[in-house]
Write a protein that holds these residues in place. Sequence first.
Motif, PDB file in Angstrom:
ATOM      1  N   TRP A  40       0.821  -1.218   0.000  1.00 45.36           N
ATOM      2  CA  TRP A  40       0.000   0.000   0.000  1.00 45.36           C
ATOM      3  C   TRP A  40       0.850   1.260   0.000  1.00 45.36           C
ATOM      4  CZ3 TRP A  40      -5.346   0.561  -0.337  1.00 45.36           C
ATOM      5  CH2 TRP A  40      -6.044  -0.642  -0.423  1.00 45.36           C
ATOM      6  N   ARG A  41       2.021   1.186  -0.615  1.00 42.10           N
ATOM      7  CA  ARG A  41       2.819   2.391  -0.794  1.00 42.10           C
ATOM      8  C   ARG A  41       2.167   3.278  -1.857  1.00 42.10           C
ATOM      9  NH1 ARG A  41       8.829   0.264  -1.769  1.00 42.10           N
ATOM     10  NH2 ARG A  41       7.676  -1.192  -3.093  1.00 42.10           N
ATOM     11  N   THR A  42       2.476   4.573  -1.782  1.00 38.49           N
ATOM     12  CA  THR A  42       1.829   5.557  -2.650  1.00 38.49           C
ATOM     13  C   THR A  42       1.970   5.206  -4.126  1.00 38.49           C
ATOM     14  OG1 THR A  42       2.303   7.271  -1.006  1.00 38.49           O
ATOM     15  CG2 THR A  42       1.696   8.009  -3.211  1.00 38.49           C
ATOM     16  N   ASP A  43       3.190   4.921  -4.566  1.00 43.79           N
ATOM     17  CA  ASP A  43       3.407   4.621  -5.979  1.00 43.79           C
ATOM     18  C   ASP A  43       2.618   3.399  -6.430  1.00 43.79           C
ATOM     19  OD1 ASP A  43       4.985   6.763  -6.504  1.00 43.79           O
ATOM     20  OD2 ASP A  43       6.808   5.634  -6.963  1.00 43.79           O
ATOM     21  N   SER A  44       2.573   2.394  -5.582  1.00 46.08           N
ATOM     22  CA  SER A  44       1.864   1.164  -5.940  1.00 46.08           C
ATOM     23  C   SER A  44       0.388   1.450  -6.204  1.00 46.08           C
ATOM     24  CB  SER A  44       2.005   0.128  -4.826  1.00 46.08           C
ATOM     25  OG  SER A  44       3.356  -0.177  -4.574  1.00 46.08           O
ATOM     26  N   ILE A  45      -0.222   2.253  -5.310  1.00 43.69           N
ATOM     27  CA  ILE A  45      -1.645   2.561  -5.442  1.00 43.69           C
ATOM     28  C   ILE A  45      -1.911   3.431  -6.661  1.00 43.69           C
ATOM     29  CG2 ILE A  45      -3.605   3.699  -4.333  1.00 43.69           C
ATOM     30  CD1 ILE A  45      -2.210   3.053  -1.616  1.00 43.69           C
TER      31      ILE A  45
ATOM     32  N   ARG B 221      -0.117   4.128  -9.371  1.00 45.15           N
ATOM     33  CA  ARG B 221       0.174   3.555 -10.689  1.00 45.15           C
ATOM     34  C   ARG B 221      -0.904   2.566 -11.112  1.00 45.15           C
ATOM     35  NH1 ARG B 221       6.711   3.006  -9.875  1.00 45.15           N
ATOM     36  NH2 ARG B 221       7.214   5.097 -10.644  1.00 45.15           N
ATOM     37  N   LEU B 222      -1.415   1.815 -10.156  1.00 46.70           N
ATOM     38  CA  LEU B 222      -2.485   0.867 -10.482  1.00 46.70           C
ATOM     39  C   LEU B 222      -3.749   1.616 -10.910  1.00 46.70           C
ATOM     40  CD1 LEU B 222      -2.634  -2.237 -10.456  1.00 46.70           C
ATOM     41  CD2 LEU B 222      -3.776  -2.077  -8.244  1.00 46.70           C
ATOM     42  N   ILE B 223      -4.067   2.710 -10.197  1.00 44.38           N
ATOM     43  CA  ILE B 223      -5.225   3.521 -10.567  1.00 44.38           C
ATOM     44  C   ILE B 223      -5.021   4.160 -11.942  1.00 44.38           C
ATOM     45  CG2 ILE B 223      -6.484   5.642  -9.989  1.00 44.38           C
ATOM     46  CD1 ILE B 223      -6.064   4.909  -7.033  1.00 44.38           C
ATOM     47  N   ALA B 224      -3.828   4.690 -12.182  1.00 45.63           N
ATOM     48  CA  ALA B 224      -3.537   5.314 -13.475  1.00 45.63           C
ATOM     49  C   ALA B 224      -3.645   4.301 -14.612  1.00 45.63           C
ATOM     50  CB  ALA B 224      -2.144   5.941 -13.454  1.00 45.63           C
ATOM     51  N   ASP B 225      -3.173   3.093 -14.380  1.00 46.67           N
ATOM     52  CA  ASP B 225      -3.265   2.045 -15.407  1.00 46.67           C
ATOM     53  C   ASP B 225      -4.722   1.715 -15.729  1.00 46.67           C
ATOM     54  OD1 ASP B 225      -0.535   1.897 -15.548  1.00 46.67           O
ATOM     55  OD2 ASP B 225      -0.351   0.074 -14.338  1.00 46.67           O
TER      56      ASP B 225
ATOM     57  N   GLY C 217      13.773   6.384  -3.031  1.00 44.06           N
ATOM     58  CA  GLY C 217      13.794   5.203  -3.874  1.00 44.06           C
ATOM     59  C   GLY C 217      13.044   4.030  -3.275  1.00 44.06           C
ATOM     60  N   LEU C 218      12.894   4.035  -1.959  1.00 49.32           N
ATOM     61  CA  LEU C 218      12.116   3.007  -1.269  1.00 49.32           C
ATOM     62  C   LEU C 218      10.637   3.375  -1.181  1.00 49.32           C
ATOM     63  CD1 LEU C 218      14.600   2.303   1.673  1.00 49.32           C
ATOM     64  CD2 LEU C 218      14.178   0.835  -0.314  1.00 49.32           C
ATOM     65  N   ASP C 219      10.274   4.575  -1.685  1.00 51.09           N
ATOM     66  CA  ASP C 219       8.899   5.093  -1.620  1.00 51.09           C
ATOM     67  C   ASP C 219       8.421   5.148  -0.167  1.00 51.09           C
ATOM     68  OD1 ASP C 219       6.557   6.176  -2.530  1.00 51.09           O
ATOM     69  OD2 ASP C 219       5.632   4.277  -3.105  1.00 51.09           O
ATOM     70  N   VAL C 220       9.341   5.600   0.701  1.00 57.37           N
ATOM     71  CA  VAL C 220       9.017   5.781   2.113  1.00 57.37           C
ATOM     72  C   VAL C 220       8.719   7.248   2.395  1.00 57.37           C
ATOM     73  CG1 VAL C 220       9.917   5.633   4.478  1.00 57.37           C
ATOM     74  CG2 VAL C 220      10.375   3.793   2.840  1.00 57.37           C
ATOM     75  N   GLY C 221       9.585   8.120   1.923  1.00 58.65           N
ATOM     76  CA  GLY C 221       9.445   9.561   2.096  1.00 58.65           C
ATOM     77  C   GLY C 221      10.413  10.256   1.175  1.00 58.65           C
ATOM     78  N   GLN C 222      10.324  11.599   1.125  1.00 60.17           N
ATOM     79  CA  GLN C 222      11.164  12.358   0.198  1.00 60.17           C
ATOM     80  C   GLN C 222      11.925  13.492   0.886  1.00 60.17           C
ATOM     81  OE1 GLN C 222       7.429  12.542  -2.269  1.00 60.17           O
ATOM     82  NE2 GLN C 222       8.882  12.638  -3.961  1.00 60.17           N
ATOM     83  N   THR C 223      11.864  13.544   2.207  1.00 58.94           N
ATOM     84  CA  THR C 223      12.474  14.643   2.952  1.00 58.94           C
ATOM     85  C   THR C 223      13.396  14.104   4.037  1.00 58.94           C
ATOM     86  OG1 THR C 223      10.489  15.982   2.611  1.00 58.94           O
ATOM     87  CG2 THR C 223      12.010  16.710   4.322  1.00 58.94           C
ATOM     88  N   VAL C 224      14.570  14.724   4.160  1.00 61.01           N
ATOM     89  CA  VAL C 224      15.474  14.413   5.267  1.00 61.01           C
ATOM     90  C   VAL C 224      15.919  15.718   5.914  1.00 61.01           C
ATOM     91  CG1 VAL C 224      16.318  12.316   4.144  1.00 61.01           C
ATOM     92  CG2 VAL C 224      17.617  14.443   3.912  1.00 61.01           C
ATOM     93  N   VAL C 225      16.252  15.631   7.196  1.00 62.85           N
ATOM     94  CA  VAL C 225      16.782  16.768   7.942  1.00 62.85           C
ATOM     95  C   VAL C 225      18.165  16.364   8.453  1.00 62.85           C
ATOM     96  CG1 VAL C 225      16.422  18.374   9.854  1.00 62.85           C
ATOM     97  CG2 VAL C 225      14.443  17.400   8.645  1.00 62.85           C
ATOM     98  N   VAL C 226      19.170  17.161   8.132  1.00 62.15           N
ATOM     99  CA  VAL C 226      20.537  16.813   8.517  1.00 62.15           C
ATOM    100  C   VAL C 226      21.226  18.010   9.175  1.00 62.15           C
ATOM    101  CG1 VAL C 226      20.752  15.118   6.657  1.00 62.15           C
ATOM    102  CG2 VAL C 226      21.530  17.463   6.272  1.00 62.15           C
ATOM    103  N   ARG C 227      22.276  17.700   9.928  1.00 60.94           N
ATOM    104  CA  ARG C 227      23.159  18.724  10.482  1.00 60.94           C
ATOM    105  C   ARG C 227      24.517  18.092  10.710  1.00 60.94           C
ATOM    106  NH1 ARG C 227      23.481  21.664  16.252  1.00 60.94           N
ATOM    107  NH2 ARG C 227      24.860  23.374  15.643  1.00 60.94           N
ATOM    108  N   LYS C 228      25.545  18.752  10.218  1.00 62.33           N
ATOM    109  CA  LYS C 228      26.915  18.268  10.336  1.00 62.33           C
ATOM    110  C   LYS C 228      27.031  16.844   9.789  1.00 62.33           C
ATOM    111  CE  LYS C 228      28.001  21.203  14.318  1.00 62.33           C
ATOM    112  NZ  LYS C 228      28.468  21.240  15.729  1.00 62.33           N
ATOM    113  N   LYS C 229      26.375  16.608   8.641  1.00 62.01           N
ATOM    114  CA  LYS C 229      26.387  15.295   7.965  1.00 62.01           C
ATOM    115  C   LYS C 229      25.886  14.173   8.867  1.00 62.01           C
ATOM    116  CE  LYS C 229      30.170  16.477   4.846  1.00 62.01           C
ATOM    117  NZ  LYS C 229      31.535  16.135   4.399  1.00 62.01           N
ATOM    118  N   SER C 230      24.959  14.528   9.733  1.00 64.94           N
ATOM    119  CA  SER C 230      24.291  13.538  10.570  1.00 64.94           C
ATOM    120  C   SER C 230      22.792  13.657  10.313  1.00 64.94           C
ATOM    121  CB  SER C 230      24.598  13.796  12.049  1.00 64.94           C
ATOM    122  OG  SER C 230      23.945  12.857  12.876  1.00 64.94           O
ATOM    123  N   VAL C 231      22.122  12.520  10.228  1.00 68.81           N
ATOM    124  CA  VAL C 231      20.689  12.524   9.926  1.00 68.81           C
ATOM    125  C   VAL C 231      19.895  12.754  11.204  1.00 68.81           C
ATOM    126  CG1 VAL C 231      18.759  11.176   9.033  1.00 68.81           C
ATOM    127  CG2 VAL C 231      21.006  10.982   7.961  1.00 68.81           C
TER     128      VAL C 231
END
Length: 283
Positions: free
Chosen positions: A102-107, A109-113, A164-178
Amino acid sequence: MDTLCIVAGEGTLPFSVARNARNQGLAVYVVGFEGTTDPSLEQHVDGLCWIKLGQLGKLISYFKNHEVTRAVFIGRIAHKVVFTDLKLDFKMLQLAMKLKDWRTDSILRLIADEITANGIEVIDSTTFIPELLPKPGILTRCKPDKKQQEDIHFGFYIAKRLAGLDVGQTVVVRKKSVCALEAIEGTNKAILRGGELGKKDVVVVKVSKPNQDMRFDVPVIGEHTIDVLKQANAAVLAIEAYKTILIEPEKVIAKADSYNIALVSADSSAFEFSKYETNGRGV
């Protein structure tokens, strides 16, 4: 006359698409979602049909009844809706049985198809709003310093793998630490969580997915995002050039400058990530 139907989520983007499409001489209809789509949109189009999430059969019937040739998905629908009490119609239930997850892309793309199989083209969601896609560059007067530029580079590396895992698209970092990774809670809550953990001057990176399907779920930034960045004590927001929608860009940029937040649009293809790899694997 070519007929376009906007499948409209929340916000102002459906209005922009409707205006530009009508200016090009198209008949424009809208399918709106109860409790999500702005009702005043009806005043700017040739017709509007209200449906509930999960009523795919009604959606396709509306397309056919109005001889729709193209459809565009635009406007936010919260990903966490999959955990609400969805009322799936028979058509959607049939499709749901084919879902591997039930990831976003899966749902989507199936609807679009399924829509395409009924003779309606689902088009790039930015087709009628190309002016809202920023080119590479620093968009604000405020500029990131050298360490923040390094955090942008690192943030893009992490964010692209997360997306790429279709989990999320945003990260927050500081001093190269997530400090935070976005999941189903959404961008704003991820930013606030990252700001709380990073304390100050965090760098927020929001990207498209690798091989982003531009028909849906394209990253969007608006004035409210900048307010959230201010609340999180963020110093920089980096977005992906050509693949991020800026709602009312002039207002977004002006607000970022007023908060001394640098807004950077970067072309991810120009980045080299090999230094973050270990034995061919990600960190």
